[in-house]
Design a protein around this motif. Structure first.
Motif, short mmCIF file in Angstrom:
data_model
loop_
_atom_site.label_atom_id
_atom_site.label_comp_id
_atom_site.label_asym_id
_atom_site.label_seq_id
_atom_site.Cartn_x
_atom_site.Cartn_y
_atom_site.Cartn_z
N LEU A 1 0.81 -1.22 0.00
CA LEU A 1 0.00 0.00 0.00
C LEU A 1 0.84 1.27 0.00
CD1 LEU A 1 -2.82 -1.08 2.46
CD2 LEU A 1 -2.65 -1.43 -0.01
N LEU A 2 2.16 1.11 0.06
CA LEU A 2 3.05 2.27 -0.04
C LEU A 2 3.03 2.86 -1.44
CD1 LEU A 2 6.07 0.97 2.06
CD2 LEU A 2 4.22 2.50 2.80
N ASP A 3 2.63 2.04 -2.42
CA ASP A 3 2.44 2.50 -3.79
C ASP A 3 1.08 3.19 -3.84
OD1 ASP A 3 1.64 2.74 -6.48
OD2 ASP A 3 2.58 0.87 -7.07
N ARG A 4 1.09 4.53 -3.87
CA ARG A 4 -0.15 5.31 -3.76
C ARG A 4 -1.14 4.97 -4.88
NH1 ARG A 4 -3.19 7.89 0.03
NH2 ARG A 4 -4.85 8.78 -1.20
N GLU A 5 -0.64 4.72 -6.07
CA GLU A 5 -1.53 4.37 -7.18
C GLU A 5 -2.24 3.05 -6.90
OE1 GLU A 5 -1.20 3.27 -11.89
OE2 GLU A 5 0.16 4.79 -11.11
N PHE A 6 -1.49 2.07 -6.38
CA PHE A 6 -2.07 0.78 -6.05
C PHE A 6 -3.10 0.93 -4.93
CE2 PHE A 6 -1.92 -3.44 -3.94
CZ PHE A 6 -2.39 -4.20 -5.01
N LEU A 7 -2.78 1.71 -3.91
CA LEU A 7 -3.71 1.97 -2.82
C LEU A 7 -4.99 2.60 -3.35
CD1 LEU A 7 -4.54 2.19 0.16
CD2 LEU A 7 -3.18 4.30 0.29
N ASP A 8 -4.87 3.58 -4.22
CA ASP A 8 -6.05 4.23 -4.81
C ASP A 8 -6.90 3.22 -5.57
OD1 ASP A 8 -5.35 6.68 -3.75
OD2 ASP A 8 -4.50 7.45 -5.62
N GLN A 9 -6.26 2.29 -6.28
CA GLN A 9 -7.01 1.27 -7.02
C GLN A 9 -7.81 0.38 -6.06
OE1 GLN A 9 -3.81 -0.62 -9.12
NE2 GLN A 9 -4.00 0.71 -10.91
N LEU A 10 -7.22 0.05 -4.93
CA LEU A 10 -7.92 -0.78 -3.95
C LEU A 10 -9.08 -0.03 -3.32
CD1 LEU A 10 -4.90 -2.55 -2.25
CD2 LEU A 10 -6.59 -3.59 -3.76
N ILE A 11 -8.88 1.24 -3.04
CA ILE A 11 -9.95 2.06 -2.46
C ILE A 11 -11.10 2.22 -3.46
CG2 ILE A 11 -10.52 4.41 -1.69
CD1 ILE A 11 -7.68 4.44 -0.41
N GLU A 12 -10.76 2.27 -4.74
CA GLU A 12 -11.77 2.42 -5.80
C GLU A 12 -12.35 1.07 -6.24
OE1 GLU A 12 -9.72 4.66 -8.80
OE2 GLU A 12 -9.54 6.40 -7.49
N ASP B 1 -10.90 -1.72 -7.58
CA ASP B 1 -10.38 -2.29 -8.82
C ASP B 1 -10.18 -3.79 -8.61
OD1 ASP B 1 -7.94 -3.31 -10.39
OD2 ASP B 1 -8.38 -1.42 -11.43
N GLU B 2 -10.90 -4.60 -9.37
CA GLU B 2 -10.87 -6.06 -9.17
C GLU B 2 -9.48 -6.66 -9.39
OE1 GLU B 2 -13.99 -8.30 -11.08
OE2 GLU B 2 -15.38 -6.64 -10.80
N GLY B 3 -8.76 -6.19 -10.41
CA GLY B 3 -7.43 -6.72 -10.68
C GLY B 3 -6.46 -6.41 -9.56
N ALA B 4 -6.53 -5.18 -9.04
CA ALA B 4 -5.66 -4.80 -7.92
C ALA B 4 -6.00 -5.63 -6.69
CB ALA B 4 -5.80 -3.31 -7.62
N MET B 5 -7.28 -5.86 -6.46
CA MET B 5 -7.69 -6.63 -5.29
C MET B 5 -7.22 -8.08 -5.41
SD MET B 5 -8.99 -6.14 -2.46
CE MET B 5 -9.64 -7.01 -1.09
N GLU B 6 -7.31 -8.67 -6.59
CA GLU B 6 -6.83 -10.03 -6.79
C GLU B 6 -5.33 -10.12 -6.49
OE1 GLU B 6 -7.93 -11.23 -10.74
OE2 GLU B 6 -10.07 -11.18 -10.26
N LYS B 7 -4.58 -9.14 -6.95
CA LYS B 7 -3.13 -9.10 -6.70
C LYS B 7 -2.85 -8.97 -5.20
CE LYS B 7 0.94 -6.37 -7.99
NZ LYS B 7 1.42 -5.23 -8.79
N PHE B 8 -3.59 -8.11 -4.51
CA PHE B 8 -3.40 -7.90 -3.08
C PHE B 8 -3.73 -9.17 -2.29
CE2 PHE B 8 -4.77 -5.85 1.05
CZ PHE B 8 -3.50 -5.46 1.43
N ILE B 9 -4.86 -9.80 -2.60
CA ILE B 9 -5.26 -11.02 -1.90
C ILE B 9 -4.25 -12.14 -2.14
CG2 ILE B 9 -7.03 -12.84 -1.80
CD1 ILE B 9 -7.80 -10.20 -0.36
N ALA B 10 -3.75 -12.23 -3.37
CA ALA B 10 -2.74 -13.26 -3.66
C ALA B 10 -1.50 -13.06 -2.80
CB ALA B 10 -2.37 -13.22 -5.15
N GLU B 11 -1.08 -11.81 -2.61
CA GLU B 11 0.07 -11.52 -1.77
C GLU B 11 -0.22 -11.86 -0.31
OE1 GLU B 11 3.84 -10.46 -0.60
OE2 GLU B 11 3.11 -10.68 -2.65
N LEU B 12 -1.41 -11.53 0.18
CA LEU B 12 -1.78 -11.84 1.55
C LEU B 12 -1.82 -13.34 1.79
CD1 LEU B 12 -4.67 -9.27 2.19
CD2 LEU B 12 -2.29 -9.10 2.93
#
Length: 103
Positions: free
Chosen positions: A76-87, A89-100
């Motif tokens: 979430l230190l990547d502000r663009e990525f954080l903004d995508q999650l707040i908005e 964005d399904e692709g960003a969320m899939e990437k985040f969940i995979a990392e978790l």
């Protein structure tokens, strides 16, 4: 860190913590995924939850866009990525969940 929202039985992992004005007061906010399948991050004010586990393991101390202290998951230190999650964005969320799920 783990929190439990008022009215919910289970606790959830906190992926970010920041402070902002809420109802005329500065309040702590928690960035969470409220339930499996939710399409993004949700911000929960401290007044609407209880802290179940106060450990900050895995969160990094940083500054938010206003220069205020915040604790964030490293992705979430990547502000663009954080903004995508707040908005939600399904692709960003899939990437985040995979990392978790790697943990």
């Amino acid at each position: 860190m783990q929190i439990r929202e008022k009215g919910r039985a289970s606790s959830v992992e906190v992926h970010g913590i920041y402070w902002a004005e809420y109802r005329g007061n500065v309040e702590r906010y928690h960035l969470i995924v409220p339930e499996p399948g939710y399409p993004g991050l949700l911000s929960v004010p401290a007044s609407d939850c209880e802290v179940v586990d106060a450990s900050l393991d895995g969160l990094v101390l940083t500054k938010d866009t206003r220069g205020k202290d915040a604790f964030m998951h490293p992705m979430l230190l990547d502000r663009e990525f954080l903004d995508q999650l707040i908005e939600h964005d399904e692709g960003a969320m899939e990437k985040f969940i995979a990392e978790l799920n790697k943990k």
